[in-house]
Design a protein around this motif. Structure first.
Motif, short mmCIF file in Angstrom:
data_model
loop_
_atom_site.label_atom_id
_atom_site.label_comp_id
_atom_site.label_asym_id
_atom_site.label_seq_id
_atom_site.Cartn_x
_atom_site.Cartn_y
_atom_site.Cartn_z
N ASP A 61 0.85 -1.15 0.12
CA ASP A 61 0.00 0.03 -0.01
C ASP A 61 0.87 1.42 0.00
O ASP A 61 1.90 1.41 0.80
CB ASP A 61 -0.99 -0.14 1.19
CG ASP A 61 -1.91 -1.29 1.17
OD1 ASP A 61 -2.25 -1.58 -0.02
OD2 ASP A 61 -2.35 -1.70 2.21
N GLY A 64 -2.13 4.78 0.69
CA GLY A 64 -3.44 4.32 0.87
C GLY A 64 -4.09 3.72 -0.60
O GLY A 64 -5.19 3.35 -0.69
N MET A 65 -3.18 3.55 -1.36
CA MET A 65 -3.53 2.74 -2.80
C MET A 65 -2.78 1.62 -2.99
O MET A 65 -1.58 1.58 -2.61
CB MET A 65 -3.19 3.77 -3.91
CG MET A 65 -3.41 3.42 -5.33
SD MET A 65 -3.33 4.28 -6.68
CE MET A 65 -4.27 5.70 -6.21
N SER A 66 -3.18 0.37 -3.21
CA SER A 66 -2.57 -0.96 -3.46
C SER A 66 -1.67 -0.85 -4.85
O SER A 66 -2.57 -0.57 -5.78
CB SER A 66 -4.03 -1.90 -3.48
OG SER A 66 -3.21 -3.19 -3.76
N VAL A 67 -0.70 -1.06 -4.75
CA VAL A 67 0.17 -1.30 -5.83
C VAL A 67 0.82 -2.78 -5.83
O VAL A 67 1.09 -3.18 -4.64
CB VAL A 67 1.33 -0.37 -5.52
CG1 VAL A 67 2.34 -0.36 -6.94
CG2 VAL A 67 0.94 0.88 -5.47
N MET A 84 -1.90 -0.34 -10.33
CA MET A 84 -1.89 0.56 -9.32
C MET A 84 -3.16 0.95 -9.23
O MET A 84 -4.04 1.72 -10.03
CB MET A 84 -1.06 2.01 -9.70
CG MET A 84 -1.19 2.97 -8.50
SD MET A 84 -0.30 4.63 -9.18
CE MET A 84 1.48 3.60 -9.31
N GLY A 85 -3.86 0.45 -8.03
CA GLY A 85 -5.39 0.54 -7.96
C GLY A 85 -6.15 -0.33 -8.97
O GLY A 85 -5.81 -1.41 -9.03
N ASP A 86 -7.04 0.17 -9.83
CA ASP A 86 -7.77 -0.55 -10.85
C ASP A 86 -7.31 -0.32 -12.12
O ASP A 86 -7.50 -1.07 -13.16
CB ASP A 86 -9.22 0.08 -10.86
CG ASP A 86 -9.98 -0.09 -9.85
OD1 ASP A 86 -9.78 -1.08 -8.89
OD2 ASP A 86 -10.81 0.56 -9.27
#
Length: 309
Positions: A61, A64-67, A84-86
């Motif tokens: 993370d 706060g963004m999933s990578v 990276m995110g969607d």
């Protein structure tokens, strides 16, 4: 006067206990050979043409963004998917091209040969290992295809060396082992936690199916190796008045090429037995009098009637 002997009533003999015929088991095994070979071919083909032989996934993370990054290494290609995110991006490259680009970059920055070999050597080793693995696995797939064609066309008596699926399975297994021995350490490629991907597992599973089919094939061949003479497929039954001369018979006796003569016709016949059904196909047919030829006589007037002259 002796008394007449009283006839004793006939006592029926007990019926023999029914036992399961080993032929039924062998027929079941023979029916599974072709499906197992086809499954092995499909699994090996998928494995050799996909790039998930070595796989590593990393995710974390960031603000706060999933990578996440997923790297797949195949026998000749690599695929890196970063998300990276969607939003995801996929990059594909060839191992040989990556090695050439690496050496070219080293020459541009003035790196020594030792430094270039240290940085680019693992890519070359990976490309070489993948090439050797692809060669043997492809040869194994070809051998499995040959055994499948032999099984479908009933050619076991014509091509005995290629009829066993064990040959193809052995070649595929050899390719997997050589790839595993020749590939570099994954740490040198930046993959510290890499594991076998689905492509490798599918190829390994294909050797299992091919080996089982080869065992079934050898069991059915051994069962009929010393069979009783005369149980092979025949075009004529015992009630037919013609004569049959077998020319060639398969190892299991399920395919026969014969000459059939019934007094008027001369036929070259192929007979195939599948379970309880026997079918015959005439490859050549002619009348017997067409094969008898003719005689020729000559009347020489000068020699035969020389006394009259």
């Amino acid at each position: 006067m002796q008394p007449e002997a009283v006839p004793q009533p006939e006592v029926p003999l007990p019926a023999p206990a029914l036992q399961k015929s080993p032929v039924a088991t062998e027929e079941t095994m023979s029916k599974l050979i072709l499906p197992f070979v086809v499954i092995a071919i499909i699994l090996a083909s998928i494995g050799v043409f996909t790039d998930a032989w070595m796989v590593q996934e990393e995710s974390e993370d960031v603000f706060g963004m999933s990578v996440s990054v997923e790297m797949n290494i195949g026998l000749d290609d690599t695929r890196i998917t970063s998300c990276m995110g969607d939003e995801c991006t996929t990059m594909e490259d060839d191992l040989g091209s990556m090695y050439d680009n690496c050496t070219s970059s080293g020459e541009e920055i003035g790196a020594t040969q030792s430094e270039t070999d240290t940085s680019c050597g693992p890519m070359k080793e990976s490309a070489t290992a993948g090439l050797v693995g692809m060669i043997f696995i492809s040869l194994g797939i070809i051998a499995l295809l040959a055994s499948a064609v032999i099984s479908i066309r009933k050619l076991e008596s014509y091509l005995p060396l290629l009829q066993s699926p064990l040959i193809g399975s052995g070649l595929i297994l050899t390719g997997i082992v050589l790839w595993a021995l020749m590939k570099p350490d994954m740490d040198d490629l930046g993959l510290d936690d890499a594991s076998l991907g689905f492509s490798a597992w599918l190829t390994i599973t294909s050797t299992v199916f091919g080996s089982v089919a080869g065992i079934f094939q050898s069991r059915t061949s051994d069962e009929y190796e010393h069979r009783v003479a005369g149980i092979g497929a025949r075009a004529l039954s015992d009630d037919d008045s013609g004569r049959e001369f077998p020319l060639q018979e398969s190892a299991l006796g399920n395919r026969t090429i014969s000459i059939v003569e019934d007094g008027e016709l001369f036929r070259l016949t192929t007979t195939i037995r599948e379970g309880d059904t026997t079918r015959s196909e005439d490859k050549f047919m002619t009348q017997l009098n067409a094969l008898n030829g003719f005689t020729h006589s000559r009347f020489d007037w000068l020699d035969t009637t020389r006394y009259l002259w």
